[in-house]
Design an enzyme around this catalytic site. Structure first.
Site, PDB file in Angstrom:
ATOM      1  CG  ASP A  17     -10.079  14.997 -15.459  1.00 48.88           C
ATOM      2  OD1 ASP A  17      -9.426  14.369 -16.323  1.00 48.88           O
ATOM      3  OD2 ASP A  17     -11.018  14.500 -14.825  1.00 48.88           O
ATOM      4  CE1 TYR A  62     -18.332   9.925 -15.479  1.00 46.51           C
ATOM      5  CE2 TYR A  62     -17.020  10.055 -13.482  1.00 46.51           C
ATOM      6  CZ  TYR A  62     -17.909   9.373 -14.297  1.00 46.51           C
ATOM      7  OH  TYR A  62     -18.360   8.133 -13.912  1.00 46.51           O
ATOM      8  NE  ARG A  90      -2.916   0.331   3.349  1.00 48.34           N
ATOM      9  CZ  ARG A  90      -2.226   0.505   4.484  1.00 48.34           C
ATOM     10  NH1 ARG A  90      -1.479   1.586   4.646  1.00 48.34           N
ATOM     11  NH2 ARG A  90      -2.275  -0.394   5.442  1.00 48.34           N
ATOM     12  CE  LYS A 116     -13.384   6.716 -18.590  1.00 50.06           C
ATOM     13  NZ  LYS A 116     -13.225   6.966 -17.217  1.00 50.06           N
TER      14      LYS A 116
END
Ligand code: P1T
Length: 390
Positions: free
Chosen positions: A182, A110, A57, A207
């Protein structure tokens, strides 16, 4: 000097950055970074983690290779990878804001990002105002004493509106605000917001960066060391990290990013021209068309227009639904940026979480359709659109 640091071109960095073969004693010189599945790393001495690795992590070698590659492509000093675009956004917001702060966000984003601002961070007394930043001067009017952050997508999802990143960065910095861009729609291949003055870039690497609709991910790229340390602390403390296998898939996808983006764009422009002359189409939104309201700005701040376009058809939502359901090659699906062409109805799908009045006010009508143009043969794509429109 390593491929990561050298001033190579974009395609060379896509293939090599973060993935130099390991020639240390006992290493095998793999030309591809191995998938390090270990969740924990053994050490010989209590206070000496092996090569800096303790627990996946906190730090994992495969994820680190991806973070290094992404940073190289965005011309950033630092990169961080998360389990989704929204996980990246959430961890970033938790790093930058506290209760009582205010965000100025672009009015076209978005739907999931708007939901995060309006329904999650809002509950912690962090408010967002939504402003049409295609007019950069409107930013001045929206600034409040508690404003900390400006957040935009350019081109935006799903209206493909383009904002002047340099002008917005100048206003933001004059008021001590951070600018987050973004960059999901263009990928670093066509636009590098940090070079234009943005402070932080975020991606849904689900994407174009991943590119094959088979891996969810998000990333944050930046140059400021102090901010990086804050975000990295929260990346570990919150724990929404990208898995080693997903890091590997993303690394693999990036190697063809330059090739894919060129083909996505070539196909998108041809489809935009086809749609523009079709009698059933009311308007086409694509920054690569000279009819786009910010065409000149797009030419100035980007090196290409990408593979997403939206268009509106004449008629009702029923006509739009019929058209979408008649398509054979385009998949009727959310998401974008994969090699296969996808098509969707934002009002009913990706932006259903945005209130209808707000959608209508900004131009997301019931017959607005968004296409993510894939890398198939253009003639096949156009023939499919043609038969479904007929
Ligand atoms: O889906 P996720 O990886 O969590 O990324 C969220 C996100 C962030 N930013 C932009 C510009 C996005 O387009 C997305 C996700 N978008 C879709 C799923 C979509 O169909 O538009």
């Amino acid at each position: 000097m390593t491929a990561t640091k050298k001033n190579y071109g974009f395609a060379t960095k896509s293939v090599h950055a973060g993935e130099e073969p390991d020639f240390r004693d006992g290493a095998t010189g793999d030309v591809v970074v191995p998938i390090h599945l270990a969740t924990t790393f053994a050490r010989k001495k209590v206070n000496e983690p092996t090569a800096g690795y303790e627990y996946t992590r906190s730090l994992n070698p495969t994820r680190k290779a991806l973070e290094t590659k992404l940073a190289a492509l965005e011309n950033a000093a630092y990169g961080l990878a998360f389990s989704s675009g929204l996980a990246a956004e959430t961890t970033l917001l938790l790093s930058l804001l506290k209760s009582g702060d205010h965000i100025i966000a672009f009015d076209d984003l978005y739907g999931g990002t708007k939901r995060l601002f309006n329904h999650i961070f809002n509950e912690y007394d962090i408010a967002a105002s939504f402003v049409d930043l295609t007019d950069a001067a409107l930013l001045n009017d929206a600034i409040q004493p508690n404003t900390k952050l400006v957040w935009l997508e350019s081109p935006s999802n799903p209206l493909l509106k383009v904002s002047d990143i340099q002008a917005i960065a100048a206003i933001a910095h004059a008021h001590n605000l951070l600018l987050v861009v973004d960059n999901t729609f263009l990928s670093p291949y066509f636009q590098q917001p940090l070079t234009l003055g943005a402070d932080i870039v975020v991606h849904s690497s689900t994407k174009y960066i991943g590119g094959h609709s088979d891996v969810l991910g998000g990333s944050v790229l930046l140059n400021d060391e102090t901010l990086y340390n804050r975000i990295q602390y929260r990346q570990n403390a919150v724990g929404a990290v990208l898995s080693p296998f997903d890091s590997y898939l993303t690394l693999r996808g990036i190697k063809t990013l330059a090739l894919r983006m060129e083909r996505h764009q070539e196909n998108a422009l041809k489809i935009a021209h086809f749609l523009q002359q079709h009698p059933k189409v009311k308007r086409v939104l694509y920054p690569g068309l000279p009819t786009h309201p910010q065409y000149d700005l797009a030419r100035k701040q980007t090196s290409g227009s990408g593979g997403v376009l939206s268009f509106e058809i004449h008629g009702s939502i029923n006509d739009a639904e019929q058209f979408l359901e008649r398509l054979e090659l385009f998949a009727l699906a959310e998401s974008l940026g994969g090699v296969e062409s996808l098509i969707e109805l934002p009002a009913a799908m990706t932006h259903a979480s945005v209130a209808k009045e707000v959608r209508e006010q900004i131009g997301i009508t019931d017959t607005l359709i968004r296409i993510s143009v894939g890398v198939e043969d253009t003639d096949d794509l156009i023939a499919d659109l043609q038969q479904a429109l007929a």
